[in-house]
Write a protein that holds these residues in place. Structure first.
Motif, PDB file in Angstrom:
ATOM      1  N   ALA A 204      -5.083   8.995  -8.936  1.00 58.24           N
ATOM      2  CA  ALA A 204      -3.834   8.282  -8.602  1.00 58.24           C
ATOM      3  C   ALA A 204      -3.574   7.164  -9.240  1.00 58.24           C
ATOM      4  CB  ALA A 204      -3.630   7.794  -7.167  1.00 58.24           C
ATOM      5  N   LEU A 205      -4.447   6.345  -9.871  1.00 59.49           N
ATOM      6  CA  LEU A 205      -4.598   5.178 -10.692  1.00 59.49           C
ATOM      7  C   LEU A 205      -3.581   5.262 -11.735  1.00 59.49           C
ATOM      8  CD1 LEU A 205      -5.431   2.191 -10.853  1.00 59.49           C
ATOM      9  CD2 LEU A 205      -7.526   3.240 -12.233  1.00 59.49           C
ATOM     10  N   ALA A 206      -3.666   6.476 -12.471  1.00 57.02           N
ATOM     11  CA  ALA A 206      -2.834   6.547 -13.747  1.00 57.02           C
ATOM     12  C   ALA A 206      -1.052   6.370 -13.455  1.00 57.02           C
ATOM     13  CB  ALA A 206      -3.023   7.982 -14.385  1.00 57.02           C
ATOM     14  N   HIS A 207      -0.898   6.772 -12.104  1.00 52.21           N
ATOM     15  CA  HIS A 207       0.567   6.747 -11.677  1.00 52.21           C
ATOM     16  C   HIS A 207       0.784   5.262 -11.125  1.00 52.21           C
ATOM     17  CE1 HIS A 207       0.725  11.117 -12.439  1.00 52.21           C
ATOM     18  NE2 HIS A 207      -0.261  11.061 -11.531  1.00 52.21           N
ATOM     19  N   VAL A 208       0.015   4.803 -10.476  1.00 54.60           N
ATOM     20  CA  VAL A 208       0.171   3.288  -9.974  1.00 54.60           C
ATOM     21  C   VAL A 208       0.030   2.058 -10.750  1.00 54.60           C
ATOM     22  CG1 VAL A 208      -0.718   1.791  -8.093  1.00 54.60           C
ATOM     23  CG2 VAL A 208      -0.621   4.552  -7.720  1.00 54.60           C
ATOM     24  N   ARG A 209      -0.877   2.295 -11.895  1.00 52.03           N
ATOM     25  CA  ARG A 209      -0.979   1.140 -12.733  1.00 52.03           C
ATOM     26  C   ARG A 209       0.128   0.753 -13.144  1.00 52.03           C
ATOM     27  NH1 ARG A 209      -5.559  -0.928 -14.817  1.00 52.03           N
ATOM     28  NH2 ARG A 209      -6.749   1.074 -14.414  1.00 52.03           N
ATOM     29  N   PRO A 210       1.060   1.630 -13.626  1.00 50.77           N
ATOM     30  CA  PRO A 210       2.358   1.164 -14.404  1.00 50.77           C
ATOM     31  C   PRO A 210       3.463   0.483 -13.513  1.00 50.77           C
ATOM     32  CG  PRO A 210       1.819   3.516 -15.224  1.00 50.77           C
ATOM     33  CD  PRO A 210       0.973   3.164 -14.019  1.00 50.77           C
TER      34      PRO A 210
ATOM     35  N   THR B  41       0.815  -1.193   0.063  1.00 49.71           N
ATOM     36  CA  THR B  41       0.063   0.013  -0.027  1.00 49.71           C
ATOM     37  C   THR B  41       0.903   1.133  -0.013  1.00 49.71           C
ATOM     38  OG1 THR B  41      -0.238   0.256   2.373  1.00 49.71           O
ATOM     39  CG2 THR B  41      -1.587  -1.201   1.259  1.00 49.71           C
ATOM     40  N   GLY B  42       0.362   2.217  -0.479  1.00 53.78           N
ATOM     41  CA  GLY B  42       1.036   3.466  -0.509  1.00 53.78           C
ATOM     42  C   GLY B  42       1.964   3.941  -1.640  1.00 53.78           C
TER      43      GLY B  42
ATOM     44  N   LEU C   5      -5.033  -5.137  -8.032  1.00 56.96           N
ATOM     45  CA  LEU C   5      -4.894  -3.863  -8.094  1.00 56.96           C
ATOM     46  C   LEU C   5      -6.120  -3.171  -7.542  1.00 56.96           C
ATOM     47  CD1 LEU C   5      -3.481  -0.966  -8.631  1.00 56.96           C
ATOM     48  CD2 LEU C   5      -4.004  -1.130 -10.990  1.00 56.96           C
ATOM     49  N   LEU C   6      -6.090  -2.831  -6.351  1.00 59.43           N
ATOM     50  CA  LEU C   6      -7.282  -2.547  -5.723  1.00 59.43           C
ATOM     51  C   LEU C   6      -7.379  -0.842  -5.127  1.00 59.43           C
ATOM     52  CD1 LEU C   6      -7.093  -5.690  -3.505  1.00 59.43           C
ATOM     53  CD2 LEU C   6      -8.609  -5.340  -5.411  1.00 59.43           C
ATOM     54  N   PRO C   7      -8.564  -0.171  -5.185  1.00 57.34           N
ATOM     55  CA  PRO C   7      -8.770   1.022  -4.647  1.00 57.34           C
ATOM     56  C   PRO C   7      -8.636   1.034  -2.938  1.00 57.34           C
ATOM     57  CG  PRO C   7     -10.705   0.177  -5.313  1.00 57.34           C
ATOM     58  CD  PRO C   7      -9.896  -0.713  -5.693  1.00 57.34           C
ATOM     59  N   LEU C   8      -8.180   2.092  -2.415  1.00 61.91           N
ATOM     60  CA  LEU C   8      -7.822   1.863  -0.882  1.00 61.91           C
ATOM     61  C   LEU C   8      -7.768   3.459  -0.482  1.00 61.91           C
ATOM     62  CD1 LEU C   8      -7.624   0.770   1.487  1.00 61.91           C
ATOM     63  CD2 LEU C   8      -5.411   0.272   1.454  1.00 61.91           C
TER      64      LEU C   8
ATOM     65  N   ALA D 288      -0.579  -8.055  -4.258  1.00 64.33           N
ATOM     66  CA  ALA D 288      -1.598  -6.981  -4.335  1.00 64.33           C
ATOM     67  C   ALA D 288      -1.184  -5.795  -4.054  1.00 64.33           C
ATOM     68  CB  ALA D 288      -2.780  -7.510  -3.342  1.00 64.33           C
ATOM     69  N   VAL D 289      -1.696  -4.627  -4.639  1.00 67.10           N
ATOM     70  CA  VAL D 289      -1.388  -3.405  -4.825  1.00 67.10           C
ATOM     71  C   VAL D 289      -2.353  -2.536  -4.921  1.00 67.10           C
ATOM     72  CG1 VAL D 289      -0.275  -1.588  -6.376  1.00 67.10           C
ATOM     73  CG2 VAL D 289       1.045  -3.766  -5.994  1.00 67.10           C
ATOM     74  N   THR D 290      -2.254  -1.309  -4.217  1.00 68.64           N
ATOM     75  CA  THR D 290      -3.613  -0.279  -3.872  1.00 68.64           C
ATOM     76  C   THR D 290      -3.209   0.816  -4.546  1.00 68.64           C
ATOM     77  OG1 THR D 290      -3.007   0.460  -1.929  1.00 68.64           O
ATOM     78  CG2 THR D 290      -4.207  -1.711  -1.768  1.00 68.64           C
ATOM     79  N   HIS D 291      -4.458   1.639  -4.807  1.00 73.71           N
ATOM     80  CA  HIS D 291      -4.393   3.009  -5.110  1.00 73.71           C
ATOM     81  C   HIS D 291      -5.185   3.752  -4.373  1.00 73.71           C
ATOM     82  CE1 HIS D 291      -7.810   2.912  -7.821  1.00 73.71           C
ATOM     83  NE2 HIS D 291      -7.413   1.610  -7.978  1.00 73.71           N
ATOM     84  N   LEU D 292      -4.950   4.910  -4.096  1.00 69.13           N
ATOM     85  CA  LEU D 292      -5.920   5.756  -3.458  1.00 69.13           C
ATOM     86  C   LEU D 292      -7.211   6.132  -3.992  1.00 69.13           C
ATOM     87  CD1 LEU D 292      -6.355   7.610  -0.945  1.00 69.13           C
ATOM     88  CD2 LEU D 292      -4.894   9.502  -2.063  1.00 69.13           C
ATOM     89  N   ASN D 293      -7.291   6.508  -5.128  1.00 71.36           N
ATOM     90  CA  ASN D 293      -8.358   7.056  -6.323  1.00 71.36           C
ATOM     91  C   ASN D 293      -8.060   6.854  -7.549  1.00 71.36           C
ATOM     92  OD1 ASN D 293      -6.851   9.408  -6.672  1.00 71.36           O
ATOM     93  ND2 ASN D 293      -7.866  10.116  -4.802  1.00 71.36           N
TER      94      ASN D 293
END
Length: 262
Positions: A52-58, A20-21, A68-71, A44-49
């Motif tokens: 943020a998803l565009a930066h976390v997905r890569p 997370t984070g 890849l889950l929202p958190l 498993a990886v999370t993204h804030l919203n």
């Protein structure tokens, strides 16, 4: 300094981890995720919203994250949903990394004595109690034991200019590590904190005069350099592995020795 991941191959084979984070590819959590994966863990990886998803997905794609889950940790239902998804996918969890901290800007940039009640409470809830909530949800999934990791900073124990209210907050986080280690130890669950030196991450950029912290670490640390996120990730991988089963309640400094100088 670059880390050769080859010696880590297989270290975490068969293990399942939650990261997370992650803010972007330069964040501490991203560096840890890469080394966890290089060591063979499923993640498993999370993204804030959504923003943020565009930066976390890569990063999630880079490490082959199965989930890849929202958190948003202020939303109890969202947090519970993350652990339920892990239970449904794997039925267990071997380790997690909590790399989440937040303080409202007006409180972060002001004196501790001037911090607002709401700002202080928010910083404690997001930065500390969210780790405790994760520990509670992780416990039943770690019936074979496991490791919980969080991320602290030297400002928890010494007064660091401009770190302000996050100093008391990180001190509370480190105290929580010790108490969780004592409470969960009989279940075979270890709890430790990483304490990296200052790193040029998106989260750190919110600290006033952050360039001064960077220069102080670079010039005064015994190693005479900054650490990087891969070095933090390598220590994290070692701590969650079976080679560290005797390590719990510990604060692992990854700062080129900066914490030993005055």
């Amino acid at each position: 300094m670059s880390i050769n991941p080859e010696p880590l191959a297989g270290l975490l084979a068969g293990k399942v981890g939650l990261v997370t984070g992650i803010a972007n590819g330069s964040s501490i959590a991203a560096g840890c995720a890469r080394l966890f994966r290089a060591a063979g863990a499923e993640l498993a990886v999370t993204h804030l919203n959504e923003r943020a998803l565009a930066h976390v997905r890569p990063v999630a794609e880079e490490v082959g994250a199965a989930l890849l889950l929202p958190l948003d940790v202020t939303d109890d239902a969202a947090l519970e949903a993350v652990f339920e998804a892990i239970r449904a996918r794997w039925g267990r969890l071997d380790f997690l990394l909590h790399s989440i901290a937040f303080c409202p800007k007006e409180d972060l940039h002001g004196r501790v004595v001037d911090s607002s009640r709401q700002g202080f409470a928010t910083a404690m809830d997001v930065s500390v109690h969210s780790f405790i909530r994760m520990a509670r949800l992780a416990e039943p999934l770690m019936d074979r034991g496991g490791c919980l990791l969080t991320v602290s900073y030297y400002g928890s124990e010494k007064v660091v200019d401009h770190y302000n209210v996050m100093g008391p907050v990180k001190a509370a986080l480190e105290a929580s590590v010790r108490y969780l280690a004592a409470e969960l130890g009989p279940r075979g669950i270890r709890v430790n904190a990483l304490s990296p030196g200052p790193l040029k991450t998106r989260a750190a950029s919110g600290i006033d005069h952050f360039d001064d912290l960077i220069e102080a670490a670079r010039s005064r640390a015994p190693a005479r350099r900054l650490v990087d996120i891969a070095e933090v990730g390598a220590i994290a991988a070692g701590l969650v592995s079976d080679f560290s089963t005797g390590v719990t309640g510990n604060i692992a400094y990854v700062d080129g020795g900066y914490h030993v100088v005055d």
